[in-house]
Design a protein around this motif. Structure first.
Motif, short mmCIF file in Angstrom:
data_model
loop_
_atom_site.label_atom_id
_atom_site.label_comp_id
_atom_site.label_asym_id
_atom_site.label_seq_id
_atom_site.Cartn_x
_atom_site.Cartn_y
_atom_site.Cartn_z
N LEU A 138 -2.37 17.34 -6.51
CA LEU A 138 -1.72 18.64 -6.36
C LEU A 138 -0.23 18.54 -6.63
CD1 LEU A 138 -3.58 19.62 -3.07
CD2 LEU A 138 -4.08 20.46 -5.38
N ASP A 139 0.35 19.66 -7.04
CA ASP A 139 1.77 19.74 -7.38
C ASP A 139 2.48 20.56 -6.30
OD1 ASP A 139 4.30 20.37 -8.42
OD2 ASP A 139 3.56 20.51 -10.47
N PRO A 140 3.43 19.97 -5.57
CA PRO A 140 4.12 20.70 -4.50
C PRO A 140 4.95 21.87 -5.00
CG PRO A 140 5.18 18.60 -4.91
CD PRO A 140 3.91 18.58 -5.69
N ASP A 141 5.27 21.92 -6.27
CA ASP A 141 6.07 23.00 -6.80
C ASP A 141 5.25 24.22 -7.21
OD1 ASP A 141 8.40 21.55 -6.44
OD2 ASP A 141 8.32 20.66 -8.45
N ILE A 142 3.92 24.14 -7.07
CA ILE A 142 3.03 25.26 -7.38
C ILE A 142 2.50 25.82 -6.06
CG2 ILE A 142 0.90 25.96 -8.54
CD1 ILE A 142 1.38 23.71 -10.55
N PRO A 143 2.83 27.05 -5.69
CA PRO A 143 2.54 27.57 -4.36
C PRO A 143 1.08 27.45 -3.92
CG PRO A 143 4.08 29.02 -5.47
CD PRO A 143 3.65 28.00 -6.49
N ASN A 144 0.12 27.80 -4.77
CA ASN A 144 -1.27 27.74 -4.33
C ASN A 144 -1.73 26.30 -4.15
OD1 ASN A 144 -1.25 27.43 -7.21
ND2 ASN A 144 -3.45 27.83 -7.25
N GLU A 145 -1.16 25.37 -4.91
CA GLU A 145 -1.51 23.97 -4.73
C GLU A 145 -0.87 23.40 -3.45
OE1 GLU A 145 -1.22 21.43 -8.14
OE2 GLU A 145 -2.10 22.95 -9.49
N ILE B 78 0.86 -1.18 0.00
CA ILE B 78 0.00 0.00 0.00
C ILE B 78 0.90 1.23 0.00
CG2 ILE B 78 -1.78 1.27 1.25
CD1 ILE B 78 -2.55 -1.44 2.56
N VAL B 79 0.72 2.08 -0.99
CA VAL B 79 1.50 3.31 -1.11
C VAL B 79 0.65 4.44 -0.54
CG1 VAL B 79 2.68 4.88 -2.68
CG2 VAL B 79 2.72 2.41 -3.12
N ILE B 80 1.09 5.02 0.57
CA ILE B 80 0.31 6.02 1.28
C ILE B 80 0.75 7.42 0.85
CG2 ILE B 80 -0.52 6.78 3.51
CD1 ILE B 80 0.35 4.11 4.67
N GLN B 81 -0.19 8.17 0.38
CA GLN B 81 0.04 9.46 -0.25
C GLN B 81 0.70 10.49 0.65
OE1 GLN B 81 -4.36 10.25 -0.56
NE2 GLN B 81 -3.76 12.21 0.35
N GLU B 82 1.34 11.46 0.01
CA GLU B 82 1.72 12.70 0.67
C GLU B 82 0.46 13.56 0.82
OE1 GLU B 82 5.94 14.22 -0.48
OE2 GLU B 82 4.98 13.58 -2.34
N ILE B 83 0.65 14.82 1.19
CA ILE B 83 -0.48 15.73 1.33
C ILE B 83 -1.02 16.19 -0.03
CG2 ILE B 83 0.31 16.50 3.58
CD1 ILE B 83 1.31 19.09 2.31
N ALA C 61 -0.37 25.19 -0.81
CA ALA C 61 -1.20 25.74 0.26
C ALA C 61 -2.49 24.94 0.42
CB ALA C 61 -1.52 27.21 -0.03
N ARG C 62 -3.09 24.54 -0.69
CA ARG C 62 -4.31 23.73 -0.61
C ARG C 62 -4.01 22.38 0.03
NH1 ARG C 62 -9.09 22.87 0.93
NH2 ARG C 62 -10.32 21.36 -0.28
N ALA C 63 -2.86 21.81 -0.27
CA ALA C 63 -2.47 20.52 0.32
C ALA C 63 -2.37 20.63 1.84
CB ALA C 63 -1.15 20.05 -0.27
N LEU C 64 -1.80 21.73 2.32
CA LEU C 64 -1.70 21.94 3.77
C LEU C 64 -3.09 22.04 4.40
CD1 LEU C 64 1.25 24.50 3.94
CD2 LEU C 64 1.30 22.09 4.59
N GLU C 65 -4.02 22.70 3.71
CA GLU C 65 -5.39 22.79 4.21
C GLU C 65 -6.02 21.41 4.33
OE1 GLU C 65 -7.37 25.27 1.41
OE2 GLU C 65 -6.54 27.15 2.19
N LEU C 66 -5.85 20.58 3.32
CA LEU C 66 -6.42 19.24 3.34
C LEU C 66 -5.80 18.40 4.45
CD1 LEU C 66 -6.57 18.59 -0.50
CD2 LEU C 66 -8.53 18.85 1.02
N MET C 67 -4.48 18.53 4.62
CA MET C 67 -3.81 17.79 5.69
C MET C 67 -4.39 18.15 7.05
SD MET C 67 0.17 18.01 6.94
CE MET C 67 -0.12 19.69 7.53
#
Length: 236
Positions: free
Chosen positions: A73-80, A32-37, A82-88
């Motif tokens: 989401l792409d970690p290299d795109i700032p607004n994405e 099982i590969v567990i995702q990043e944010i 930020a959205r990842a942090l919100e979801l986390m």
């Protein structure tokens, strides 16, 4: 061969998507590969594809499905980012562990058309590294690997429940996991008979990502080799 399938939750209150990559022959085991944010994005899917190429059934559940299904989401795109942090921050991690346990049971039981596998391991990154550690503490998974797991230093007391092998990759320059947290992980886990920690001097969070600016090729290659050797032994 890769596809998306739907798996039922443990209590049957819903279904969630899971990326599935199957090997050409009978799987050695399931991983099982567990995702990043960032969701089950291209990098996580590529991790699964690599495990399938190595002979494993690989599964990446969408753990954000209750918040934003199929988000990528792409970690290299700032607004994405930020959205990842919100979801986390919105994720109920206890519920995420229950979803991971549902994947364990599906793999072992051959549910939803999956090939049945006797042994199941997990490997997680970032948030997924923390969840991999929690999975080792709370389920009967056969082996667990965490890359740059965040907040594991706050879970040390739970390690007494670990009964099956765990491998943790710790980059020493991780800006999300500081020196004090790293020291606490070593102090609390180095003597645990089932836990192994590897340090990666000077590397930062995300060094083993498949794509993007965070990747360090040498560090990723070394960590991935150690992970492959660990699973070859523990999931045989």
């Amino acid at each position: 061969m890769s596809t998306m399938t739907s798996l039922a939750t443990l209590d049957g209150d819903g279904v969630f998507d899971c990326y599935v990559a199957e090997p050409e022959a009978t799987p050695k085991a399931a991983i099982i590969v567990i995702q990043e944010i960032f969701g089950v994005n291209a990098g996580i899917r590529r991790k699964c594809d690599r495990w399938a190429e190595a002979g494993y059934l690989a599964l990446a559940p969408d753990l954000f499905w209750r918040l934003e299904p199929q988000v990528q989401l792409d970690p290299d795109i700032p607004n994405e980012f930020a959205r990842a942090l919100e979801l986390m921050n919105q994720l109920d991690q206890d519920t995420a562990i229950a979803d991971i346990e549902a994947v364990i049971r599906a793999a072992r039981g051959g549910k939803s058309g999956l090939p049945k596998t006797a042994k199941v391991g997990c490997v997680g990154y970032c948030l997924g590294g923390r969840l991999a550690f929690m999975t080792a503490c709370r389920t009967d998974i056969d082996a667990s690997v965490g890359y740059y797991g965040v907040g594991i230093d706050g879970l040390i007391a739970d390690a007494k429940a670990i009964s099956r092998p765990v491998l943790l990759h710790v980059p020493t320059a991780d800006h999300f996991v500081g020196k004090d947290a790293q020291a606490a992980m070593h102090a609390g886990l180095d003597d645990h008979p089932k836990v192994t920690l590897y340090d990666y001097d000077g590397l930062d969070h995300g060094f083993a990502t498949e794509f993007g600016k965070r990747r360090d090729d040498a560090g990723a290659t070394l960590a991935d080799r150690r992970t492959a050797e660990f699973f070859a032994e523990q999931l045989a």
